[in-house]
Write a protein that holds these residues in place. Structure first.
Motif, PDB file in Angstrom:
ATOM      1  N   GLU A  59      -3.412   9.432  -7.598  1.00 34.99           N
ATOM      2  CA  GLU A  59      -3.690   9.045  -8.992  1.00 34.99           C
ATOM      3  C   GLU A  59      -3.348   7.571  -9.218  1.00 34.99           C
ATOM      4  OE1 GLU A  59      -2.000  11.843  -8.133  1.00 34.99           O
ATOM      5  OE2 GLU A  59      -3.711  13.158  -8.534  1.00 34.99           O
ATOM      6  N   GLN A  60      -2.234   7.107  -8.632  1.00 41.93           N
ATOM      7  CA  GLN A  60      -1.881   5.684  -8.794  1.00 41.93           C
ATOM      8  C   GLN A  60      -2.906   4.809  -8.075  1.00 41.93           C
ATOM      9  OE1 GLN A  60       2.419   4.703  -8.112  1.00 41.93           O
ATOM     10  NE2 GLN A  60       2.598   6.911  -7.868  1.00 41.93           N
ATOM     11  N   HIS A  61      -3.321   5.249  -6.899  1.00 37.18           N
ATOM     12  CA  HIS A  61      -4.339   4.490  -6.161  1.00 37.18           C
ATOM     13  C   HIS A  61      -5.647   4.462  -6.968  1.00 37.18           C
ATOM     14  CE1 HIS A  61      -6.674   4.037  -2.078  1.00 37.18           C
ATOM     15  NE2 HIS A  61      -6.890   3.031  -2.894  1.00 37.18           N
ATOM     16  N   ALA A  62      -5.979   5.612  -7.585  1.00 39.17           N
ATOM     17  CA  ALA A  62      -7.202   5.676  -8.389  1.00 39.17           C
ATOM     18  C   ALA A  62      -7.109   4.736  -9.586  1.00 39.17           C
ATOM     19  CB  ALA A  62      -7.449   7.110  -8.856  1.00 39.17           C
ATOM     20  N   ALA A  63      -5.939   4.701 -10.226  1.00 42.08           N
ATOM     21  CA  ALA A  63      -5.784   3.841 -11.412  1.00 42.08           C
ATOM     22  C   ALA A  63      -6.014   2.376 -11.030  1.00 42.08           C
ATOM     23  CB  ALA A  63      -4.394   4.038 -12.010  1.00 42.08           C
ATOM     24  N   ASP A  64      -5.483   1.942  -9.899  1.00 38.77           N
ATOM     25  CA  ASP A  64      -5.687   0.547  -9.466  1.00 38.77           C
ATOM     26  C   ASP A  64      -7.157   0.289  -9.129  1.00 38.77           C
ATOM     27  OD1 ASP A  64      -3.021   0.019  -9.809  1.00 38.77           O
ATOM     28  OD2 ASP A  64      -2.488   0.217  -7.690  1.00 38.77           O
ATOM     29  N   THR A  65      -7.810   1.286  -8.518  1.00 32.66           N
ATOM     30  CA  THR A  65      -9.230   1.129  -8.148  1.00 32.66           C
ATOM     31  C   THR A  65     -10.092   1.001  -9.404  1.00 32.66           C
ATOM     32  OG1 THR A  65      -8.847   2.447  -6.159  1.00 32.66           O
ATOM     33  CG2 THR A  65     -11.136   2.235  -6.879  1.00 32.66           C
ATOM     34  N   LEU A  66      -9.798   1.829 -10.410  1.00 38.57           N
ATOM     35  CA  LEU A  66     -10.566   1.792 -11.661  1.00 38.57           C
ATOM     36  C   LEU A  66     -10.347   0.468 -12.385  1.00 38.57           C
ATOM     37  CD1 LEU A  66      -9.830   5.439 -12.846  1.00 38.57           C
ATOM     38  CD2 LEU A  66     -12.064   4.559 -12.147  1.00 38.57           C
ATOM     39  N   GLU A  67      -9.124   0.001 -12.378  1.00 33.97           N
ATOM     40  CA  GLU A  67      -8.803  -1.268 -13.045  1.00 33.97           C
ATOM     41  C   GLU A  67      -9.575  -2.418 -12.386  1.00 33.97           C
ATOM     42  OE1 GLU A  67      -6.831  -1.933 -15.585  1.00 33.97           O
ATOM     43  OE2 GLU A  67      -6.861  -4.134 -15.394  1.00 33.97           O
ATOM     44  N   ALA A  68      -9.560  -2.460 -11.056  1.00 33.07           N
ATOM     45  CA  ALA A  68     -10.272  -3.540 -10.345  1.00 33.07           C
ATOM     46  C   ALA A  68     -11.774  -3.447 -10.607  1.00 33.07           C
ATOM     47  CB  ALA A  68      -9.990  -3.459  -8.843  1.00 33.07           C
ATOM     48  N   GLY A  69     -12.305  -2.240 -10.746  1.00 34.53           N
ATOM     49  CA  GLY A  69     -13.758  -2.035 -10.880  1.00 34.53           C
ATOM     50  C   GLY A  69     -14.341  -2.446 -12.217  1.00 34.53           C
ATOM     51  N   ALA A  70     -13.494  -2.928 -13.138  1.00 38.02           N
ATOM     52  CA  ALA A  70     -13.933  -3.535 -14.407  1.00 38.02           C
ATOM     53  C   ALA A  70     -14.803  -2.583 -15.238  1.00 38.02           C
ATOM     54  CB  ALA A  70     -14.659  -4.850 -14.147  1.00 38.02           C
ATOM     55  N   GLY A  71     -14.410  -1.326 -15.299  1.00 38.96           N
ATOM     56  CA  GLY A  71     -15.101  -0.373 -16.170  1.00 38.96           C
ATOM     57  C   GLY A  71     -16.375   0.190 -15.581  1.00 38.96           C
ATOM     58  N   ALA A  72     -16.704  -0.154 -14.341  1.00 37.23           N
ATOM     59  CA  ALA A  72     -17.997   0.259 -13.786  1.00 37.23           C
ATOM     60  C   ALA A  72     -17.883   1.294 -12.669  1.00 37.23           C
ATOM     61  CB  ALA A  72     -18.744  -0.970 -13.272  1.00 37.23           C
ATOM     62  N   CYS A  73     -16.661   1.775 -12.382  1.00 35.84           N
ATOM     63  CA  CYS A  73     -16.519   2.785 -11.309  1.00 35.84           C
ATOM     64  C   CYS A  73     -16.916   4.156 -11.839  1.00 35.84           C
ATOM     65  CB  CYS A  73     -15.072   2.897 -10.849  1.00 35.84           C
ATOM     66  SG  CYS A  73     -14.359   1.401 -10.208  1.00 35.84           S
ATOM     67  N   ASP A  74     -17.289   5.027 -10.925  1.00 35.67           N
ATOM     68  CA  ASP A  74     -17.490   6.431 -11.264  1.00 35.67           C
ATOM     69  C   ASP A  74     -16.136   7.128 -11.012  1.00 35.67           C
ATOM     70  OD1 ASP A  74     -17.873   9.136 -11.154  1.00 35.67           O
ATOM     71  OD2 ASP A  74     -19.725   9.047  -9.983  1.00 35.67           O
ATOM     72  N   PRO A  75     -15.451   7.570 -12.081  1.00 35.75           N
ATOM     73  CA  PRO A  75     -14.092   8.106 -11.894  1.00 35.75           C
ATOM     74  C   PRO A  75     -14.041   9.292 -10.926  1.00 35.75           C
ATOM     75  CG  PRO A  75     -14.582   7.803 -14.234  1.00 35.75           C
ATOM     76  CD  PRO A  75     -15.864   7.562 -13.503  1.00 35.75           C
ATOM     77  N   GLU A  76     -15.101  10.112 -10.915  1.00 39.53           N
ATOM     78  CA  GLU A  76     -15.103  11.253  -9.982  1.00 39.53           C
ATOM     79  C   GLU A  76     -15.139  10.773  -8.534  1.00 39.53           C
ATOM     80  OE1 GLU A  76     -18.011  14.459 -10.275  1.00 39.53           O
ATOM     81  OE2 GLU A  76     -17.659  14.375 -12.449  1.00 39.53           O
ATOM     82  N   ALA A  77     -15.976   9.758  -8.288  1.00 41.16           N
ATOM     83  CA  ALA A  77     -16.086   9.207  -6.926  1.00 41.16           C
ATOM     84  C   ALA A  77     -14.758   8.577  -6.508  1.00 41.16           C
ATOM     85  CB  ALA A  77     -17.210   8.170  -6.867  1.00 41.16           C
ATOM     86  N   VAL A  78     -14.091   7.927  -7.453  1.00 37.86           N
ATOM     87  CA  VAL A  78     -12.800   7.305  -7.144  1.00 37.86           C
ATOM     88  C   VAL A  78     -11.771   8.389  -6.801  1.00 37.86           C
ATOM     89  CG1 VAL A  78     -10.909   5.936  -8.094  1.00 37.86           C
ATOM     90  CG2 VAL A  78     -13.280   5.248  -8.536  1.00 37.86           C
ATOM     91  N   ALA A  79     -11.790   9.486  -7.563  1.00 39.33           N
ATOM     92  CA  ALA A  79     -10.835  10.575  -7.294  1.00 39.33           C
ATOM     93  C   ALA A  79     -11.077  11.156  -5.896  1.00 39.33           C
ATOM     94  CB  ALA A  79     -10.957  11.655  -8.362  1.00 39.33           C
ATOM     95  N   VAL A  80     -12.346  11.286  -5.511  1.00 40.21           N
ATOM     96  CA  VAL A  80     -12.668  11.785  -4.162  1.00 40.21           C
ATOM     97  C   VAL A  80     -12.075  10.846  -3.116  1.00 40.21           C
ATOM     98  CG1 VAL A  80     -14.577  12.026  -2.504  1.00 40.21           C
ATOM     99  CG2 VAL A  80     -14.743  13.095  -4.771  1.00 40.21           C
TER     100      VAL A  80
END
Ligand SMILES: Cc1cc2nc3c(=O)[nH]c(=O)nc-3n(C[C@H](O)[C@H](O)[C@H](O)COP(=O)(O)OP(=O)(O)OC[C@H]3O[C@@H](n4cnc5c(N)ncnc54)[C@H](O)[C@@H]3O)c2cc1C
Length: 499
Positions: A59-80
């Motif tokens: 979850e912490q790794h996902a939060a950093d990935t989403l933050e870097a992605g500037a609102g354009a990541c697919d949260p489900e794909a990030v969780a995978v």
């Protein structure tokens, strides 16, 4: 291999994504790897990001990935990615990968831009890619994976399905083709990518009728070694150095990342690259300086960087660096299991757009994506293969490169560079479209410039001086497809990203 050979699956590319797919699939299917040589995997320095350290979580790794992605990541794909990542890294270790450890055998974890904590596994300091490639190539040999050295120059398409590849005139029929061809580095004049990473997979997918998405999000690494070169591959100065205390300074010695972002020198890549670009323009210098004096034991811990500096006669304590094209965040649109929108065609690794990186890839998430999605596409194809097609196939082939390719590269490097604007993009596109050609550089340049022109905002690594803000309406993807005349056309999709 002889003239017309049937296999179950052709994997195009032998980097982390292709070899993970091939080695996972080999016990279940007849797999052929076709490779035109070493891609970016061998060059990876920093490492592999995964939540394997004490106290870290997906979850912490996902939060950093989403933050870097500037609102354009697919949260489900990030969780995978972040949930399956530790398991795939464990698979790699089980296959023999040796990551750096302390005297007690605990993994030594590094830190890079955008990561809230240390979570980067590395090997031999800054030679992680070599270790990943060594492990997977050995595994492929142990499993007896069939291998063909050569460049895929066309896809065989029958009634809208991809049914094989053409390798310089030699045709191989397959029930599934997995593109694992990496990024598009040499579609730009200067890049950190090795020769041969030209965007072939993107061009082949377009010719077969597939959709590309997010291709305007081209990541420029903020710290390539400044060599004065105007063309070709330039050495990378890994971000892990900043993770160990190195600081970017302007010509006057000021640490210019302080105050620009809470993480300062460890801000996400797009933020640092923009700052470096701004300072270079302000001071009219072709580089800024990376002050590495705070990094202990640099030569031993970062031997690749040290060797590159030595080769270019650069002092290690103060390294001239400049942004350079590094990574494509988008690519061939795929579902969560590698399938494109053309039956029989799959994509994994840097050539694919899984939605994980959004508008800006988080450092060291790329090797991880290759492991996770290489494994996923193999799992899918082990379970079910597309039906075999016996009908005649049409060859959708790339044209050989001409002088047009060099011009396409220049146009992309100019109008599609780190900072873009509407006038430059429109002019470049007009010139390109005046002479359509199914050459890789032309198709790739037309796709990226088209998507960058359509996205009238700045977001992540897509920066427009005439549209400096991010806008809520643009919370949607831009898709690129070939029109009937063979020209890549970019259009915004109706659906918005999940919040
Ligand atoms: C200098 C550098 C440092 C990096 N550091 C890191 C890092 O520390 N951590 C991280 O996560 N990422 C890093 N990256 C990014 C990462 O290395 C790549 O995104 C990743 O390795 C891509 O893997 P891949 O399997 O998708 O493609 P690649 O490893 O690029 O492999 C592509 C393969 O496709 C083949 N190919 C291409 N076109 C054809 C064709 N037409 N026919 C046949 N074969 C073809 C190539 O020959 C090659 O075998 C770095 C990249 C560079 C350049």
């Amino acid at each position: 291999m002889s003239g017309s050979t049937d296999v179950d699956v052709v994997v195009v590319g032998a980097g982390v994504a292709g070899l993970t797919a091939a080695t996972t699939l080999a016990p279940h299917r007849r797999v052929l790897v076709v490779s035109a040589g070493a891609g970016s995997t061998r060059w990876a320095q920093g490492g592999i990001a995964a939540a394997v350290g004490p106290g870290d979580t997906p979850e912490q790794h996902a939060a950093d990935t989403l933050e870097a992605g500037a609102g354009a990541c697919d949260p489900e794909a990030v969780a995978v990615l972040t949930t399956e990542g530790p398991g795939r890294v464990a698979d790699l270790v089980a296959a023999g990968a040796r990551f750096d450890r302390d005297a007690e055998g605990r993994l030594l974890l590094g830190r890079e831009g955008g990561h809230g904590r240390r979570r980067i596994l590395h090997a031999s300091g800054d030679a992680t890619g070599v270790e990943v490639a060594r492990t997977l190539e050995l595994r492929a040999r142990e499993l007896g994976v069939s291998w063909l050295d050569g460049r895929v120059t066309g896809l065989l398409v029958s009634r809208g399905r991809v049914v094989g590849v053409d390798v310089g005139g030699r045709q191989v029929r397959a029930r599934a083709v997995v593109l694992a061809t990496g990024g598009l580095g040499h579609a730009y004049p200067v890049t950190t990518n090795p020769t041969g990473v030209t965007g072939d997979g993107l061009a082949l997918a377009l010719l077969a009728g597939a959709t590309l998405v997010d291709v305007e999000f081209v990541q420029f690494h903020p710290t390539a070694l400044w060599t004065g070169a105007a063309y070709g591959q330039v050495p990378l100065v890994t971000e892990a150095l900043r993770g160990e205390g190195a600081v970017l300074r302007d010509a006057g010695g000021e640490a210019f990342m302080q105050g620009r972002h809470p993480l300062a020198d460890l801000a996400p890549r797009d933020v640092v690259a923009r700052a470096v670009h701004e300072v270079m323009r302000r001071d009219a210098t072709p580089y800024v300086l990376l002050d590495t004096r705070p990094v202990a034991d640099l030569e031993r811990r970062f031997p690749t960087v040290a060797a590159a500096c030595r080769a270019h006669g650069v002092a290690l304590a103060s390294v001239p660096v400049t942004p350079a094209e590094h990574y494509l965040c988008g690519g061939v649109l795929t579902d969560g299991w590698g399938a494109s929108d053309v039956p029989g065609l799959y994509a994994v690794g840097e050539v694919a757009a899984t939605g994980v990186h959004g508008a800006n890839r988080l450092a060291s998430n790329s090797l991880l994506e290759g492991l996770v999605h290489g494994h996923r596409v193999a799992t899918r194809l082990a379970r079910e293969l597309p039906a075999s097609v016996v009908a005649d196939a049409e060859l959708c082939a790339l044209a050989p490169a001409t002088a047009c390719s060099a011009r396409a590269r220049e146009l992309l490097g100019g109008a599609g560079g780190l900072v873009r604007d509407g006038v430059g993009l429109a002019d470049a596109r007009r010139e390109l479209l005046a002479r359509p050609a199914p050459e890789v550089a032309w198709l790739v340049a037309a796709a990226v410039l088209g998507a960058a022109d359509v996205r009238r905002e700045s977001r992540g690594c897509h920066v427009r001086s005439d549209e400096p803000e991010s806008r809520p309406w643009w919370r949607r993807r831009i898709g690129v497809r070939l029109d009937a005349a063979g020209v890549p056309r970019a259009a915004a999709e109706r659906e918005e990203w999940a919040a």
